[in-house]
Design an enzyme around this catalytic site. Structure first.
Site, PDB file in Angstrom:
ATOM      1  N   GLY A  56      -5.494  47.812  40.416  1.00 34.63           N
ATOM      2  CA  GLY A  56      -5.696  49.251  40.311  1.00 34.63           C
ATOM      3  C   GLY A  56      -5.332  49.848  38.971  1.00 34.63           C
ATOM      4  O   GLY A  56      -5.981  50.772  38.501  1.00 34.63           O
ATOM      5  N   GLU A  57      -4.271  49.339  38.339  1.00 35.09           N
ATOM      6  CA  GLU A  57      -3.807  49.934  37.091  1.00 35.09           C
ATOM      7  C   GLU A  57      -4.026  49.064  35.861  1.00 35.09           C
ATOM      8  O   GLU A  57      -3.916  49.534  34.727  1.00 35.09           O
ATOM      9  CB  GLU A  57      -2.314  50.282  37.229  1.00 35.09           C
ATOM     10  CG  GLU A  57      -2.112  51.526  38.061  1.00 35.09           C
ATOM     11  CD  GLU A  57      -0.833  51.513  38.883  1.00 35.09           C
ATOM     12  OE1 GLU A  57      -0.024  52.424  38.716  1.00 35.09           O
ATOM     13  OE2 GLU A  57      -0.654  50.586  39.696  1.00 35.09           O
TER      14      GLU A  57
END
Length: 699
Positions: free
Chosen positions: A660-661
């Site tokens: 996600g990051e």
């Protein structure tokens, strides 16, 4: 159970996609609740001081107004270690935009109108809202976000720097940024006696319920969170924010359900933002490029309410080998709203500074930027000495360079031109830690042959519901359409938030364990399911605790190609390429979506996003999308994300790391480095605006 082709690793479309495109998916503000009233917050117009009086007469005289709340007439909350949640518990004002009163009315419009009639008088005090590099009150926290030490030092950095043949010493700045999810923060609060139900835009239902139960003095389970669908969060919805507490207070005060939706403008001061940073990076190297010393000093801000400090230099501690190392966080507490998590907190701004400095070092050495990074690849975690569970940064760099045709790059800056456009390419590395937290899940077999899996996870648009369904289906040995994944409810037990790229690894572990336990039960009954169904629960607390002491990280390499107008300084990004090593990929489709989305956020960080603080009033001047710009599709016509095959059996049963990051980390530096290669102008202050580029171009 029947053996089927495994779905983990398959390009599966989102299981909730039809509900979302048809409008059947319910978000927090959309749940049907009878007899609901509406809440509108009144925000402070001073940056520091104390509320002397709240004049509510005109508002209360307006037809339809049920109540005006202030610090003198709301329920007293229990003590908390997060003062930001002590909504209306004191007359003190810590920042402009803080909630100082609220109106409850029969319609949204009436609540808004009445809030404008509330008159608040203040005893105003002098304020300080500017982050300054040499702030005498700045200090080094003992620990920062996620439990990292505030300061770590090994060897003799100053001597190594003084004796090195090649050095870089530069200061980089990043501005305040706002998460700005598509769905604003919204809550419906319903009290039933002493039980509270919140339909909430929430990244962590179970954690929010536990926090609010303590805040309101309720027993465990006294607060129920419902968050079936969440329209983005990027960290801003990971923990309860003041509007959620206000909704619960208002519903208690009027003994009716209430609805509260924060406006886009209100969000900029009420629900956190990314702290600005001032970062000094010093690198010392031998002539062959091997680093002898790394020093990274990051100054950040927080409010006077809370000592929140991001782990901005934590990535530097793990990236490159060097015998002499110093990494320091410094914090200045000002009269500003409290910053908090925004996608890749700490890592995104910290890696911009480090990877920009590495690029500067490559030019000082006359060395290829990719090769400089390869030369300084560590064999173990440079700070702790722990072995890595897996580390494939060099493979990412090599694969990215091949896909980007990096070998054809002219190393000299400012040499390539097409008409009025200067052309350049840049590279940067990125990493993100692998976090895993305990979770519990329940798997249930129904007599009709279907299965239901329940876990208090949250899908904030990432595809969590889909990948967990894939994990469950494979463990149960059934097709996807026989599994229903039920998430978003705090009553389903302990589970971490959707944040820190930990969701799939943490939730998936619990889902896998519960489904395996259920499969074992079904094997014992020869597949027979009683009329009332059959279920098994599982918890991973002991499993997580028993993990080996290893360094666990995802890695990536980002490449950017840009054009810069030689007259105006305008920057256009023609291509972004990212190659990532993030463990086993459960769903390539949703993974590409996440990585490309992160890269777009990194591009937005590089070229657009900047909150402008007005020191006179202590407020962000550009608190809407007219003045706060984010990247759009047209900002990058060609964006590619690739994942290497990476096997790592020291993570979780699925072998996942989280994506996600990871995509955002490194992107901003790759773009800024490409701008330098195109122009010879080094912009060390984000965003890379045309005026900053133009200032360095030849007249």
């Amino acid at each position: 159970m029947t053996t089927l082709e495994r779905t983990v690793g398959a390009d599966v479309t989102r299981v909730e996609g039809r509900d979302k495109v048809t409008g059947a998916a319910l978000y927090a503000y959309e749940y049907p609740v009878r007899d609901a009233l509406y809440v509108w917050a009144v925000q402070s117009t001073v940056a520091r001081g104390r509320v002397r009086a709240v004049e509510a007469g005109a508002a209360l005289a307006l037809p339809g107004v049920a109540a005006v709340l202030d610090s003198g007439n709301v329920q007293r909350l229990h003590p908390t270690d997060d003062p930001e949640l002590c909504v209306l518990q004191s007359a003190d004002v810590a920042y402009r935009g803080q909630i100082v009163a609220a109106v409850v009315a029969d319609t949204y419009e009436t609540a808004c109108q009445a809030a404008a009639l509330v008159r608040v008088e203040y005893d105003e005090q002098d304020h300080d809202v500017e982050l300054r590099d040499h702030d005498p009150d700045a200090f080094v926290p003992e620990t920062v976000n996620a439990g990292y030490p505030g300061l770590l030092e090994t060897g003799d950095v100053d001597t190594a720097f003084a004796t090195a043949p090649v050095t870089v010493d530069a200061t980089y700045t990043t501005p305040s940024e706002h998460a700005s999810p598509m769905e604003p923060h919204a809550t419906i609060a319903v009290w039933d006696g002493d039980a509270l139900t919140l339909y909430n835009a929430d990244q962590g239902p179970w954690m929010t319920a536990a926090t609010l139960a303590e805040l309101f003095g309720l027993p465990p389970g006294g607060v129920r969170i419902v968050a079936d669908h969440v329209g983005g969060g990027f960290g801003s919805k990971a923990v309860p924010r003041p509007p959620t507490v206000l909704a619960a207070l208002a519903a208690r005060a009027v003994s009716r359900p209430v609805k509260l939706a924060v406006t886009r403008q209100q969000m900029f001061s009420m629900v956190s933002y990314r702290t600005p940073t001032v970062q000094r990076v010093r690198l010392a190297a031998e002539r062959d490029g091997r680093l002898t010393a790394i020093s990274h000093n990051a100054l950040q801000q927080s409010s006077r309410l809370t000592e929140y400090c991001e782990q901005t230099v934590a990535s530097t501690r793990i990236m490159y080998a060097a015998p002499h190392r110093r990494t320091i966080h410094r914090l200045a507490q000002l009269d500003v709203p409290t910053p908090s998590w925004m996608r890749a907190p700490g890592e995104a701004p910290g890696m911009f500074a480090l990877e920009s400095a590495m690029d500067e070092l490559s030019y000082a050495l006359g060395m290829d930027p990719v090769e400089l990074r390869v030369v300084n690849e560590p064999s173990v975690d440079p700070e702790s000495g722990r072995p890595f569970s897996s580390r494939n940064l060099v493979a990412c760099l090599r694969e990215g360079a091949a896909r980007f045709d990096w070998r054809r790059r002219d190393p000299a800056p400012g040499r390539r031109r097409e008409g009025r456009w200067l052309l350049g390419t840049g590279v940067a590395s990125g990493n993100y830690p692998v976090y895993t937290m305990p979770a519990s899940a329940t798997a249930r077999a129904e007599p009709d042959g279907s299965f239901v899996v329940r876990i208090a996870a949250a899908d904030i648009g990432t595809g969590a519901r889909t990948v967990l369904t894939q994990v469950a289906a494979d463990e149960l040995g059934v097709p996807l359409d026989r599994v229903t994944l039920d998430i978003g409810r705090s009553v389903y037990g302990n589970a971490p938030m959707a944040g820190g790229s930990m969701g799939t690894g943490s939730w998936g572990w619990a889902v896998s364990k519960a489904c395996r336990a259920l499969t074992k039960r079904l094997d014992e009954t020869s597949g027979a399911v009683p009329p009332g169904g059959l279920e098994q629960s599982a918890d991973t607390t002991e499993d997580v605790r028993a993990q080996k002491d290893l360094a666990r990280c995802s890695f990536g390499a980002q490449f950017a190609a840009v054009r810069v107008d030689a007259v105006t300084g305008q920057v256009r990004v023609d291509r972004l390429l990212g190659v990532f090593a993030a463990g086993r990929i459960i769903n390539p489709r949703t993974t590409r979506s996440q990585l490309r989305g992160g890269m777009c956020m990194g591009l937005s960080m590089a070229l657009h996003e900047m909150l402008e603080m007005d020191p006179r009033y202590g407020d962000f001047a550009n608190h809407d999308f007219a003045g706060y710009h984010v990247a759009a599709h047209a900002d990058v016509p060609d964006i590619e994300a690739y994942c290497l095959d990476e096997e790592d059996d020291e993570l979780n049963p699925m072998g996942t790391k989280g994506v996600g990051e990871l995509g955002i980390v490194g992107t901003a530096a790759a773009v800024a480095n490409a701008v330098y290669h195109a122009t010879g102008v080094r912009v060390r202050d984000l965003p890379v605006t045309l005026d900053r580029v133009r200032a360095g171009l030849p007249g």
